[in-house]
Motif scaffolding. Sequence first.
Motif, mmCIF file in Angstrom:
data_model
loop_
_atom_site.group_PDB
_atom_site.id
_atom_site.type_symbol
_atom_site.label_atom_id
_atom_site.label_comp_id
_atom_site.label_asym_id
_atom_site.label_seq_id
_atom_site.Cartn_x
_atom_site.Cartn_y
_atom_site.Cartn_z
ATOM 1 N N SER A 196 4.175 -28.018 -32.076
ATOM 2 C CA SER A 196 4.860 -27.535 -30.865
ATOM 3 C C SER A 196 4.339 -28.217 -29.602
ATOM 4 N N PHE A 197 3.520 -29.287 -29.781
ATOM 5 C CA PHE A 197 2.926 -29.962 -28.620
ATOM 6 C C PHE A 197 3.991 -30.753 -27.865
ATOM 7 N N VAL A 198 4.097 -30.508 -26.567
ATOM 8 C CA VAL A 198 5.060 -31.211 -25.710
ATOM 9 C C VAL A 198 4.435 -31.435 -24.334
ATOM 10 N N PHE A 199 5.117 -32.224 -23.531
ATOM 11 C CA PHE A 199 4.824 -32.285 -22.100
ATOM 12 C C PHE A 199 5.939 -31.526 -21.395
ATOM 13 N N LEU A 200 5.571 -30.628 -20.506
ATOM 14 C CA LEU A 200 6.568 -29.868 -19.755
ATOM 15 C C LEU A 200 6.797 -30.555 -18.407
ATOM 16 N N LEU A 201 8.011 -31.076 -18.241
ATOM 17 C CA LEU A 201 8.395 -31.774 -17.012
ATOM 18 C C LEU A 201 8.862 -30.763 -15.975
ATOM 19 N N ASN A 202 8.222 -30.766 -14.797
ATOM 20 C CA ASN A 202 8.636 -29.866 -13.721
ATOM 21 C C ASN A 202 9.723 -30.554 -12.907
ATOM 22 N N LEU A 203 10.977 -30.254 -13.226
ATOM 23 C CA LEU A 203 12.122 -30.961 -12.641
ATOM 24 C C LEU A 203 12.742 -30.154 -11.505
ATOM 25 N N PRO A 204 12.723 -30.709 -10.261
ATOM 26 C CA PRO A 204 13.437 -30.033 -9.171
ATOM 27 C C PRO A 204 14.902 -29.821 -9.569
ATOM 28 N N TYR A 205 15.420 -28.630 -9.316
ATOM 29 C CA TYR A 205 16.742 -28.290 -9.857
ATOM 30 C C TYR A 205 17.843 -29.222 -9.362
ATOM 31 N N GLU A 206 17.665 -29.778 -8.156
ATOM 32 C CA GLU A 206 18.715 -30.667 -7.627
ATOM 33 C C GLU A 206 18.809 -31.980 -8.400
ATOM 34 N N LEU A 207 17.813 -32.265 -9.247
ATOM 35 C CA LEU A 207 17.845 -33.510 -10.029
ATOM 36 C C LEU A 207 18.469 -33.326 -11.415
ATOM 37 N N THR A 208 18.887 -32.106 -11.751
ATOM 38 C CA THR A 208 19.458 -31.876 -13.087
ATOM 39 C C THR A 208 20.712 -32.710 -13.372
ATOM 40 N N PRO A 209 21.533 -33.092 -12.366
ATOM 41 C CA PRO A 209 22.694 -33.950 -12.694
ATOM 42 C C PRO A 209 22.303 -35.304 -13.282
ATOM 43 N N PHE A 210 21.047 -35.728 -13.098
ATOM 44 C CA PHE A 210 20.619 -37.046 -13.588
ATOM 45 C C PHE A 210 19.954 -36.978 -14.962
ATOM 46 N N LEU A 211 19.973 -35.794 -15.589
ATOM 47 C CA LEU A 211 19.290 -35.635 -16.873
ATOM 48 C C LEU A 211 19.855 -36.538 -17.965
ATOM 49 N N SER A 212 21.187 -36.713 -17.951
ATOM 50 C CA SER A 212 21.832 -37.460 -19.041
ATOM 51 C C SER A 212 21.328 -38.891 -19.143
ATOM 52 N N GLN A 213 20.928 -39.488 -18.009
ATOM 53 C CA GLN A 213 20.450 -40.868 -18.052
ATOM 54 C C GLN A 213 18.930 -40.951 -18.207
ATOM 55 N N ASN A 214 18.306 -39.810 -18.461
ATOM 56 C CA ASN A 214 16.847 -39.785 -18.638
ATOM 57 C C ASN A 214 16.441 -39.141 -19.961
ATOM 58 N N ASN A 215 17.336 -39.205 -20.962
ATOM 59 C CA ASN A 215 17.007 -38.615 -22.260
ATOM 60 C C ASN A 215 15.710 -39.187 -22.811
#
Length: 287
Positions: A132-151
């Motif tokens: 279950s080891f991961v890195f938790l990315l603290n993403l400002p909510y206004e940047l969520t539209p750019f998630l698709s290009q940062n898979n």
Amino acid sequence: SKIAEEDTTVKTETPVTITSISTEILIESVELNAVSSFLLKTNVKVNANGYLQKANIKLGDYVNKGDELFSLKTKEATSLENTVNQLDSSFHFKGSISIKAPGSGYITNLDHQAGDYVQDGEQIATISDAGSFVFLLNLPYELTPFLSQNNSLQLKLPDGTLLNGKIEKGMPTADAVSQTQSYAIKISTNKMIPENLIAKVIFIKKTKSNMISLPKEAVLTNETQAEFWVMKMVNDSIAVKIPIEKGMETADRVEILSPTLSKSDKILLTGNYGLGDTARVKIAGKK
């Protein structure tokens, strides 16, 4: 007269260096933090009152599901053992309970050691599931539209190690103060990475190819940053002010939307600050 000839105005020449435009891929990005974490932690609890007889684990050990972590002897078993041994010393009564690992992972918390008295239901250790080891990315909510290009993205650890990661899922809550949402980044590495380690993540907002750009030092602005310009050479010794409209910005380059500059244009890189609309300059290295 000879004196009048010598009384000509001394022409001040500012030493400068020059650059030219380049057409390349520009990537606009932001640097974010990601914190290492085990999402699944299993508490090891005892199911009877008694004394811990032996401990087979130390903090940081890796254990597999079913491994014996402790053995526990109840007060009743201890009393019975004494009675049995008094009656027949050849009868080796054990009466201990085996406490086994409910899952696989690292021992990240150890609350007791051999000899301690524990009560039914008491927590004695914590196993952090390695899967279950991961890195938790603290993403400002206004940047969520750019998630698709940062898979797929890259993480940089404090020691300079680069890891490839893949965004898997977002947590269902956001931080009330910072308005950031946590996203789990799964990584594949044999390197032992501790929990709570902060990695830097380059999160891409925009990518443009074949954009005309200049180094940031070549672009000048006024105090209010309402106007932008560059100083362009018109011959070997004169530079003039050229107002520009800028586009994307990266860490070291600025996109020039207008006017259209060509590769042959010589743009001042250093020595350009504080020059007037038209300035006499001397290119470094040229006589």
